[in-house]
Structure formats: structure tokens, C-alpha cells
Design a protein around this motif. Structure first.
Motif, PDB file in Angstrom:
ATOM      1  N   VAL A 133       0.837  -1.202   0.000  1.00  0.00           N
ATOM      2  CA  VAL A 133       0.000   0.000   0.000  1.00  0.00           C
ATOM      3  C   VAL A 133       0.874   1.255   0.000  1.00  0.00           C
ATOM      4  O   VAL A 133       0.624   2.201  -0.759  1.00  0.00           O
ATOM      5  N   GLU A 134       1.918   1.260   0.837  1.00  0.00           N
ATOM      6  CA  GLU A 134       2.830   2.404   0.868  1.00  0.00           C
ATOM      7  C   GLU A 134       3.530   2.589  -0.477  1.00  0.00           C
ATOM      8  O   GLU A 134       3.610   3.708  -1.017  1.00  0.00           O
ATOM      9  N   GLU A 158       1.145   3.721  -3.274  1.00  0.00           N
ATOM     10  CA  GLU A 158       0.741   5.116  -3.087  1.00  0.00           C
ATOM     11  C   GLU A 158       1.814   6.042  -3.649  1.00  0.00           C
ATOM     12  O   GLU A 158       1.509   7.049  -4.313  1.00  0.00           O
ATOM     13  N   ARG A 159       3.083   5.709  -3.399  1.00  0.00           N
ATOM     14  CA  ARG A 159       4.174   6.533  -3.935  1.00  0.00           C
ATOM     15  C   ARG A 159       4.308   6.373  -5.444  1.00  0.00           C
ATOM     16  O   ARG A 159       4.461   7.354  -6.180  1.00  0.00           O
ATOM     17  N   SER A 167       2.099   5.478  -7.643  1.00  0.00           N
ATOM     18  CA  SER A 167       0.939   5.902  -8.432  1.00  0.00           C
ATOM     19  C   SER A 167       1.111   7.318  -8.972  1.00  0.00           C
ATOM     20  O   SER A 167       0.446   7.710  -9.933  1.00  0.00           O
ATOM     21  N   GLN A 185      -7.639  -1.035   0.453  1.00  0.00           N
ATOM     22  CA  GLN A 185      -6.947   0.021   1.196  1.00  0.00           C
ATOM     23  C   GLN A 185      -6.533   1.177   0.296  1.00  0.00           C
ATOM     24  O   GLN A 185      -6.556   2.342   0.716  1.00  0.00           O
ATOM     25  N   LEU A 186      -6.143   0.876  -0.938  1.00  0.00           N
ATOM     26  CA  LEU A 186      -5.812   1.954  -1.869  1.00  0.00           C
ATOM     27  C   LEU A 186      -7.041   2.803  -2.174  1.00  0.00           C
ATOM     28  O   LEU A 186      -6.968   4.041  -2.217  1.00  0.00           O
ATOM     29  N   ARG A 187      -8.174   2.139  -2.382  1.00  0.00           N
ATOM     30  CA  ARG A 187      -9.407   2.880  -2.664  1.00  0.00           C
ATOM     31  C   ARG A 187      -9.777   3.760  -1.469  1.00  0.00           C
ATOM     32  O   ARG A 187     -10.263   4.883  -1.645  1.00  0.00           O
ATOM     33  N   ARG A 199      -7.811   5.253   0.417  1.00  0.00           N
ATOM     34  CA  ARG A 199      -6.922   6.423   0.394  1.00  0.00           C
ATOM     35  C   ARG A 199      -7.162   7.290  -0.834  1.00  0.00           C
ATOM     36  O   ARG A 199      -6.409   8.238  -1.087  1.00  0.00           O
ATOM     37  N   ILE A 248      -6.935   6.306  -3.968  1.00  0.00           N
ATOM     38  CA  ILE A 248      -6.027   5.934  -5.062  1.00  0.00           C
ATOM     39  C   ILE A 248      -6.727   4.903  -5.943  1.00  0.00           C
ATOM     40  O   ILE A 248      -7.044   3.802  -5.496  1.00  0.00           O
TER      41      ILE A 248
END
Length: 336
Positions: free
Chosen positions: A151-152, A155-156, A158, A181-183, A185, A187
Motif C-alpha cells: 500500500v505504501e 501510493e508513492r 501511483s 486500502q488503496l481505494r 486512500r 487511489i
């Protein structure tokens, strides 16, 4: 799956084992071994990775037999758009590696390599984006992250306008959690399932659980062209056809699969022939202007002789065929 098996003796009598040197390390290997089978409709390839046991490798053998003994399906397209594949090289080597590809309009970047850091992944992706600002980029982690790290990392990453992220974590439920979890946030990066499809006893569970937005599928690990066409039809997800680091013989089967799909919205991962320093023919299956032609490949005997790995490795592969064949003959392919 319905597969009419020739005898084991016939397969072994018409098989050749090869070892191909690679230009760069890929998937942890610098040489690629394969057993090629000559049949009435052409050549097939059996090149399950060396660590795979018969219960997993038997589907790869089924795909090789299918290619050698059954005609390819009627093509719906004569060429396949393909992505370049960038191994997990240092950022300063990105340009040199990608120069081996002809007009890379789409680039798959390997990340999450064991022993490397997220900073190295970011640098590799950033350099690729700098050199190819108009290209479609996608990353492939090969299950290399756990869920929090994935996820970390995504996120970077993307921020580099990625097309999708392929198999960031192991398993189907892991994919579903990363996607969720991305959704959460905000993303919207698409998630693609690869190993979760070909290593699971029920590939369609990816679709049922909403674990991914698309599937990356390979002809060999799933048992051949017809098996993949059946899965793709039932899953109702977009499909990307990819290589299992095949020789040109295996790439020909994969291209035939891609050519038979009703829809092909993404470039396919079938330009891996450029990673091989030598191939089984003087006319290897390579992309031109970002497209791979759909055609059969005929190995040449002088190439087969030059790439022969020796008696010990040949005997190992022949024994492996026998063990996988035993499972196929027992009707166990659906459980492979």
C-alpha cells in the motif's frame, strides 16, 4: 480440459532440451532451460521453472503438447501490441536495457526485488518515466511485498501515472485487501492478478472476490490456449497475455492465444524474446514497432545442437516430462 495425449515414448522421441543464455538476470536466472516437442501441427514448449514440482508443472506440459498436437485457433488479429519488460536494474541502467526494445509504447517495470529497497523501485520508475514520458507504465512486484508495504509503495508509485500494478502481494485475499486500502486512500490504481490466477486451484475466484481489475494470464501455466480462453470467458475481466520467459516457440503459442481473444484492451507481455541472448531459431519472434507478429516458429537444428545443455540436464528434463505425464495420463490436470 480435454487433451488427447500421445504416448510418452512419442513425446520423448521428438523432444529437444535447450539452455538459452540471457542478456540480463530475470526472475533470478541468467539462463533459461526448456524442452521443445515436435508434433504433427508444429512445435510446443515445456519450460516450467525449475523449482516447480510435477503437480504444478504438469499444466505446462499440457500446454506444450497442445501446441505440438493441435492447431492454433483462428486468429482475430495478425499482430499483438506488446510491452517492453524492464528487470529490476539500477536506475542508471534503465536506458541501456530499454534500448533493446523496438518502439516501447508500454513498459512493465519489475519492482519489489529481494534485497532491494522501495527507494530503488521509485528511482527505476522515475527514470523510466523521464526517458519515456508518453509511454504507458505498469509495475510488477511478483508477490514481493506484504500488504502494508504494498500500500505504501503503490501510493508513492501511483504518482508516475501507472496503468496498473501487477500482483503486489501473494494470494487472492491479499490482492483484495491492497485494492480496498488503496481505494480508501483515494487511489484508483488498477490491480492485476498474475500468480493469484495461475497458482490457485480456482483462477475464477479472483473475479468472484473482486480482488483485481484485470488478469495477467500465461498459456503454459494454465494448461494451454483453450484452457485460458475458457477462463477468460468465465471471469469477465480484462485480460493481458504474458510470457513465462518462453523461447520463441512458447511465444508463438502465447501470441496465438492473444490473437484469439475477443477483446485485447492492453498491450501484452510478449516481448521477452529481447531478454534472450540466443534463441532456438535464426528468426526469433521479436516485436517490430511495438507489435509482435502471430506466426508459428520452427526451431533450427544447428541452434538446438548449439544450445544443448548436455546429457545430465537432458536426462533431468526427460524424467520431469515422465513425472508430469503420469499426472496428465491419470486425468489429474484439473487438480494440477
Amino acid at each position: 480440459m480435454s487433451l488427447q495425449l500421445p504416448s510418452l515414448e512419442e513425446i520423448l522421441e521428438n523432444s529437444h532440451v535447450v539452455r538459452l543464455p540471457m542478456r540480463v538476470k530475470f526472475r533470478g536466472v541468467t539462463e533459461r532451460e526448456a524442452l521443445l516437442i515436435k508434433g504433427p501441427t508444429g512445435w510446443g514448449e515445456f519450460s516450467a521453472f525449475l523449482e516447480y514440482e510435477p503437480a504444478e508443472a504438469c499444466k505446462w506440459l499440457a500446454a506444450g503438447i497442445e501446441a505440438a498436437y493441435q492447431p492454433f485457433p483462428k486468429p482475430l488479429r495478425s499482430s499483438i501490441p506488446v510491452n517492453a519488460t524492464l528487470p529490476a536494474v539500477p536506475a542508471d541502467q534503465v536506458g541501456r536495457v530499454l534500448e533493446n526494445y523496438d518502439a516501447p509504447h508500454t513498459i512493465k517495470i519489475k519492482v519489489a526485488e529481494k534485497g532491494q529497497s522501495l527507494a530503488e523501485d521509485v528511482a527505476r520508475v522515475a527514470e523510466t518515466r523521464r526517458l519515456y514520458p508518453q509511454a504507458a507504465l505498469r509495475v510488477d512486484a511478483n508477490m514481493g511485498w506484504d500488504i502494508p508495504t504494498a500500500v505504501e509503495a503503490l501510493e508513492r508509485l501511483s504518482g508516475f501515472d501507472l496503468q496498473y500494478a501487477e500482483q503486489p502481494v501473494p494470494g487472492i485475499t491479499g490482492l483484495a485487501q491492497v485494492r480496498e486500502q488503496l481505494r480508501a486512500r483515494g487511489i484508483g490504481l488498477k490491480i492485476a492478478a498474475d500468480e493469484a490466477v495461475r497458482k490457485h486451484t480456482d483462477p475464477l475466484e479472483v473475479s468472484r472476490l473482486g480482488a483485481a481489475d484485470l488478469m495477467v494470464i500465461k498459456a503454459q501455466p494454465l494448461g494451454g490456449i483453450q484452457a485460458v480462453l475458457d477462463i477468460a470467458k468465465q471471469a469477465q475481466l480484462d485480460v493481458v497475455v504474458s510470457s513465462a520467459l518462453d523461447t520463441s516457440v512458447g511465444l508463438a503459442q502465447a501470441a496465438a492465444l492473444a490473437s484469439a481473444l475477443p477483446e485485447l484492451p492492453y498491450a501484452c507481455g510478449l516481448s521477452t524474446g529481447t531478454l534472450l541472448a540466443q534463441d532456438v531459431t535464426g528468426q526469433p519472434l521479436l516485436a517490430a514497432a511495438g507489435y509482435l507478429p502471430v506466426r508459428r516458429v520452427e526451431p533450427e537444428m544447428d541452434h538446438l545442437k548449439r544450445l544443448d545443455p548436455g546429457e545430465q540436464r537432458t536426462a533431468w528434463w526427460r524424467e520431469r516430462v515422465a513425472r508430469c505425464y503420469e499426472l496428465l495420463a491419470a486425468g489429474a490436470i484439473e487438480r494440477c
